[in-house]
Design a protein around this motif. Structure first.
Motif, PDB file in Angstrom:
ATOM      1  N   HIS A   1      42.897  45.295  34.153  1.00  0.00           N
ATOM      2  CA  HIS A   1      41.592  45.223  34.267  1.00  0.00           C
ATOM      3  C   HIS A   1      40.992  43.994  34.915  1.00  0.00           C
ATOM      4  O   HIS A   1      41.267  42.914  34.248  1.00  0.00           O
ATOM      5  CB  HIS A   1      40.800  45.768  32.882  1.00  0.00           C
ATOM      6  N   ALA A   2      39.973  44.310  35.964  1.00  0.00           N
ATOM      7  CA  ALA A   2      39.378  42.779  36.966  1.00  0.00           C
ATOM      8  C   ALA A   2      38.513  42.328  35.684  1.00  0.00           C
ATOM      9  O   ALA A   2      38.098  42.603  34.741  1.00  0.00           O
ATOM     10  CB  ALA A   2      38.969  43.272  37.866  1.00  0.00           C
TER      11      ALA A   2
ATOM     12  N   ASP B   1      37.547  37.563  44.899  1.00  0.00           N
ATOM     13  CA  ASP B   1      36.012  37.457  45.137  1.00  0.00           C
ATOM     14  C   ASP B   1      35.748  39.039  44.651  1.00  0.00           C
ATOM     15  O   ASP B   1      34.511  38.974  44.397  1.00  0.00           O
ATOM     16  CB  ASP B   1      35.841  37.354  46.659  1.00  0.00           C
ATOM     17  N   GLY B   2      36.693  39.793  44.817  1.00  0.00           N
ATOM     18  CA  GLY B   2      36.067  41.222  43.978  1.00  0.00           C
ATOM     19  C   GLY B   2      35.882  41.095  42.606  1.00  0.00           C
ATOM     20  O   GLY B   2      34.909  41.492  42.067  1.00  0.00           O
TER      21      GLY B   2
ATOM     22  N   ARG C   1      37.457  40.423  50.325  1.00  0.00           N
ATOM     23  CA  ARG C   1      37.536  42.195  50.235  1.00  0.00           C
ATOM     24  C   ARG C   1      37.876  42.310  48.627  1.00  0.00           C
ATOM     25  O   ARG C   1      38.601  41.454  48.055  1.00  0.00           O
ATOM     26  CB  ARG C   1      38.675  42.630  51.016  1.00  0.00           C
ATOM     27  N   SER C   2      37.455  43.636  48.048  1.00  0.00           N
ATOM     28  CA  SER C   2      38.169  44.170  47.006  1.00  0.00           C
ATOM     29  C   SER C   2      39.229  44.934  47.453  1.00  0.00           C
ATOM     30  O   SER C   2      39.989  44.667  48.149  1.00  0.00           O
ATOM     31  CB  SER C   2      36.897  44.942  46.243  1.00  0.00           C
TER      32      SER C   2
ATOM     33  N   ALA D   1      32.717  51.532  41.944  1.00  0.00           N
ATOM     34  CA  ALA D   1      32.731  50.151  41.436  1.00  0.00           C
ATOM     35  C   ALA D   1      33.748  49.747  42.553  1.00  0.00           C
ATOM     36  O   ALA D   1      35.054  49.407  42.062  1.00  0.00           O
ATOM     37  CB  ALA D   1      33.003  50.138  40.128  1.00  0.00           C
ATOM     38  N   ALA D   2      33.628  49.579  43.774  1.00  0.00           N
ATOM     39  CA  ALA D   2      34.482  48.879  44.511  1.00  0.00           C
ATOM     40  C   ALA D   2      35.504  49.505  45.078  1.00  0.00           C
ATOM     41  O   ALA D   2      36.646  49.084  45.560  1.00  0.00           O
ATOM     42  CB  ALA D   2      34.837  47.368  44.193  1.00  0.00           C
TER      43      ALA D   2
ATOM     44  N   PHE E   1      39.017  52.825  33.562  1.00  0.00           N
ATOM     45  CA  PHE E   1      38.038  51.757  33.749  1.00  0.00           C
ATOM     46  C   PHE E   1      36.604  51.830  33.235  1.00  0.00           C
ATOM     47  O   PHE E   1      35.858  51.131  33.124  1.00  0.00           O
ATOM     48  CB  PHE E   1      37.826  51.345  35.320  1.00  0.00           C
TER      49      PHE E   1
ATOM     50  N   ARG F   1      35.455  50.421  29.635  1.00  0.00           N
ATOM     51  CA  ARG F   1      34.615  48.961  29.268  1.00  0.00           C
ATOM     52  C   ARG F   1      33.194  49.371  29.388  1.00  0.00           C
ATOM     53  O   ARG F   1      32.185  48.443  28.926  1.00  0.00           O
ATOM     54  CB  ARG F   1      34.904  47.768  30.407  1.00  0.00           C
TER      55      ARG F   1
HETATM   56  C1  TPP Z   1      37.601  46.884  35.847  1.00  0.00           C
HETATM   57  C2  TPP Z   1      38.491  47.194  37.012  1.00  0.00           C
HETATM   58  N1  TPP Z   1      37.855  47.739  38.053  1.00  0.00           N
HETATM   59  C3  TPP Z   1      38.596  48.279  39.016  1.00  0.00           C
HETATM   60  C4  TPP Z   1      39.913  47.848  39.315  1.00  0.00           C
HETATM   61  C5  TPP Z   1      40.776  48.271  40.398  1.00  0.00           C
HETATM   62  N2  TPP Z   1      41.022  47.369  41.257  1.00  0.00           N
HETATM   63  C6  TPP Z   1      42.202  46.729  41.407  1.00  0.00           C
HETATM   64  S1  TPP Z   1      42.279  45.514  42.142  1.00  0.00           S
HETATM   65  C7  TPP Z   1      40.728  45.530  42.949  1.00  0.00           C
HETATM   66  C8  TPP Z   1      40.350  44.822  43.660  1.00  0.00           C
HETATM   67  C9  TPP Z   1      40.345  43.375  43.480  1.00  0.00           C
HETATM   68  O1  TPP Z   1      39.597  42.526  44.441  1.00  0.00           O
HETATM   69  P1  TPP Z   1      39.914  41.109  44.234  1.00  0.00           P
HETATM   70  O2  TPP Z   1      39.468  40.523  42.797  1.00  0.00           O
HETATM   71  O3  TPP Z   1      38.880  40.462  45.459  1.00  0.00           O
HETATM   72  O4  TPP Z   1      41.388  40.795  44.609  1.00  0.00           O
HETATM   73  P2  TPP Z   1      42.352  40.849  45.978  1.00  0.00           P
HETATM   74  O5  TPP Z   1      42.879  42.389  45.726  1.00  0.00           O
HETATM   75  O6  TPP Z   1      41.135  40.808  47.096  1.00  0.00           O
HETATM   76  O7  TPP Z   1      43.403  39.617  45.930  1.00  0.00           O
HETATM   77  C10 TPP Z   1      39.981  46.448  42.006  1.00  0.00           C
HETATM   78  C11 TPP Z   1      38.965  47.040  42.218  1.00  0.00           C
HETATM   79  C12 TPP Z   1      40.435  47.151  38.091  1.00  0.00           C
HETATM   80  N3  TPP Z   1      41.555  46.815  38.149  1.00  0.00           N
HETATM   81  N4  TPP Z   1      39.839  46.843  37.068  1.00  0.00           N
END
Ligand code: TPP
Ligand code: DXP
Ligand code: MG
Length: 648
Positions: A125-126, A155-156, A186-187, A351-352, A402, A405
């Motif tokens: 989870h991000a 950045d996402g 990008r996300s 959510a992205a 997700f 949270r």
């Molecule tokens: C809480 C949460 N929401 C959604 C996701 C799904 N998810 C996995 S990677 C990602 C994009 C991440 O973007 P970034 O942090 O910019 O990393 P990048 O892939 O660009 O290296 C998302 C939305 C997640 N892992 N955790």
């Protein structure tokens, strides 16, 4: 072919890398060669298994620089979300594991402490890494341990609220801590929001560093008169920052900012990391990278830069090799658009993850009615509450895992106010390759306790369309519609409907009432057929609306000898548990056996493999049911309690 031979096939230098120490002594030229070999390796391996090829191609040089400047595992390298840790795994002795990446018994797609002492955060989870980093840095400071803490955050991920809670604390704590912002803009899709704009303003202001260099050069020709000259230079730098480059935001927070630096230039990143390492306080190193860098199909993939192909793909084109199937997500996306055509009050929130959740289809036709809030599920839920208070009916489309949270937001900001918000949970249940922190197995338990919230679990495309419409017709409280990953189940027509409950199969004998939750409807039919071969009659029902448990289930149970429930969610607090409570409350003393997912950290694999490991197959369930009902035959007078002892 030996591992060494296989790896060496992707490059002579890569074959020599057994651990971080091997890259520390490489020259700049060798590092450039190694970076190319790593890219070759990633594309060759991940194109066969599927995985996060785009994100990892973007962090090759970044990860090389980190392992050259810091001494993992004494220094801790943290990866936010962790999907971009493949290069870290390659450099820490796990090249051989990539043939079984994300497969049962093989390499995890995320850091794994069981795999390596170099790994720490396993949660996918991000937006968590900075909080871990804050805690780690405080621990090392208190224990007097001189260890660096480095957190890579995309950045996402930086659009997630926890990051800002962490930054607030990191600034105050003042501990030595390096935050590497991996800014690829990008996300999945381009990152949204004020922060993204801020970061891009920084990216677009390299002039700040150039102006600074010019000033330094100019002053450099003047004999330095000691400290005053430094003060002048520093004041000029400050002035430039405030005027030219708006990264004052971070520095005003109390966190030093270094950058923007070219994230694909190992030497430049190393220089920035060394400066940050020796700064003696929290530092942000702003690395500008490109998602999918060095691999044209990823760089040119407008959808998500080959963020995470779920299975093998063609190296030349990046296209999945598996034939496309109609997925649950597609059915949802089509029906949501049809409903939105009829109802201007229906809006969407993502959510992205607009494409992966299907919301993008609505956004393409009604861009003004879809909101991408970034990786911010808590905000998504309460912003949806605001939209509902404003007279709209928002659909929040997220992966089931997700929404965990945002429990408090769903409970108190939405449900307590009885607001018409519909949460559509894709990837509910066991998903597979992403492992335990991606398993959407908690929602029917966790959100099942929310007063006034109703949960639907469709069994096929027809019931998904129907239950989505029923959810959007509900205006006195929140609703949840949850469905699994992958191809949608074949339509399974009902014989009749009892209240909200669909009767899918019945027999002259009423030995067993089998409550098949959601996509387990087909499994229920197969179980009934197998048990019938043993001479027993099974009534198979699909509750459709599973929480609160329909009263009709209790009535149906009363006319059977045994009730069995089976769900793609945790047993504890699940549908079966709730049904047991309802039977007890109604004093319907029919034995109940509830089957589901044990509340545990289940390993990664395919969805089918994990379900089989858990005994959630037609064959296993039929065997269990036959055993139970035949034991009842043997001891007719012994009423077992209406539920088995909780096994979790
Ligand atoms: C809480 C949460 N929401 C959604 C996701 C799904 N998810 C996995 S990677 C990602 C994009 C991440 O973007 P970034 O942090 O910019 O990393 P990048 O892939 O660009 O290296 C998302 C939305 C997640 N892992 N955790
Ligand atoms: C890391 C992350 O959270 C997502 O990228 C996830 O891996 C996508 O899973 P699906 O393949 O099910 O869309
Ligand atoms: Mg990014």
């Amino acid at each position: 072919m030996s591992v060494e031979e296989d790896t060496a096939n992707h490059g002579r230098l890569l074959g020599t890398v057994r651990g971080p120490q091997d890259v520390k002594r490489m020259s700049g030229e060798e590092l450039d060669v190694l970076a190319a070999e790593i890219r070759d390796f990633l594309i060759a391996k991940v194109s066969r298994t599927g995985g996060h090829v785009g994100p990892n191609l973007g962090v090759v040089e970044l990860t090389l620089a980190m392992h050259r400047v810091f001494d993992s595992p004494r220094d801790r390298l943290l990866f936010d979300t962790g999907h971009q840790a493949y290069v870290h795994k390659i450099l820490t002795g796990r090249q051989a594991g990539f043939d079984k990446l994300r497969q049962r018994g093989g390499l995890s797609g995320y850091p794994s402490q069981a795999e390596s002492e170099h790994d720490l955060i396993e949660n996918s989870h991000a937006s968590t890494a900075l909080s871990y980093a804050d805690g780690l840095a405080k621990a090392y400071a208190l224990r007097g341990e001189a260890r660096s803490v480095v957190a890579v955050v995309g950045d996402g991920a930086l659009t997630g609220g926890m990051c800002w809670e962490a930054l607030n604390n990191i600034a105050t704590a003042g501990n030595s801590l390096v935050i590497v912002v991996n800014d690829n803009g990008r996300s999945y899709s381009p990152t949204i929001g004020g922060l993204a704009d801020h970061l891009s303003s920084l990216r677009l202001n390299p002039g700040y560093e150039k102006v600074l260099d010019t000033v330094k050069d100019a002053l450099g020709s003047t004999p330095l008169v000691g400290k005053p000259m430094y003060e002048v230079l520093h004041a000029v730098k400050k002035g430039i920052k405030d005027a030219v480059a708006p990264q004052a935001m971070f520095e005003d927070l109390g966190i030093k900012y270094v950058g923007p630096v070219d994230g694909h230039d190992v030497a430049a990143v190393e220089s920035a990391l060394r400066a940050a390492k020796n700064f003696g306080g929290p530092v942000i190193v702003h690395a500008v990278t490109r998602k999918g860098y060095g691999y044209r199909p990823a760089e040119e993939d407008e959808a998500d830069c080959l963020h995470g192909p779920g299975s093998a793909f063609d190296v030349e084109t990046g296209a999945l090799l598996a034939a496309p199937s109609v997925k649950w997500t597609h059915v949802f996306a089509d029906e949501l658009l049809a409903i939105a055509d009829e109802r201007p009050d229906v809006v969407g929130i993502t959510a992205a993850m607009a494409e992966p959740t299907g919301i993008a289809k609505l956004a393409r036709k009604y861009p003004e009615r879809v909101y991408d809030v970034g990786i911010a599920e808590q905000h998504a839920a309460t912003s949806a509450a605001g939209l509902a208070l404003g007279g709209l009916h928002p659909v929040v489309a997220v992966y089931a895992t997700f929404l965990n949270r945002a429990f408090d937001q769903v409970l108190l900001d939405v449900a307590m106010h009885k607001l018409p918000v519909t949460f559509v949970l894709d990837r509910a249940g066991i998903t597979g390759p992403d492992g335990p922190s991606h398993y959407g197995i908690w929602d029917m338990s966790v959100f099942g306790v929310v007063p006034g919230l109703r949960i639907a679990a469709p069994r096929d495309a027809a019931t998904l369309r129907e239950e989505l419409r029923e959810a959007l017709a509900t205006d006195d409280g929140p609703t949840v519609v949850r469905f699994p990953t992958g191809a949608v189940a074949a339509d399974l027509p009902a014989l009749r409907r009892v209240g909200p409950v669909d009767v899918l199969a019945e027999s002259a004998r009423t030995d067993v009432l089998l409550v098949a939750v959601g996509s387990f409807g087909q499994l229920g039919m197969e179980v009934a057929a197998r048990v019938a071969e043993q001479g027993y009659g099974v009534t198979v029902v699909d509750p459709r609306w599973v929480r609160p448990v329909p009263a009709e289930l209790v009535e149906l149970a009363a006319s059977h000898r045994l009730v069995v429930s089976v769900e793609d969610g945790v047993r504890v607090g699940g549908v079966g548990d709730a049904l047991g409570q309802a039977l007890r409350d109604a004093d319907v003393r029919v034995p109940l056996k509830d089957l589901g997912v044990p509340a545990d950290w289940h390993p990664h694999g395919t969805r089918a493999q994990i379900l089989a490991d858990l005994g959630l197959t037609a064959q296993d369930v039929a065997r269990d049911v036959t055993g139970w009902i035949s034991r009842l035959d043997a001891t007719p007078d012994r009423l077992t309690p209406t539920n088995t002892p909780a096994q979790n």
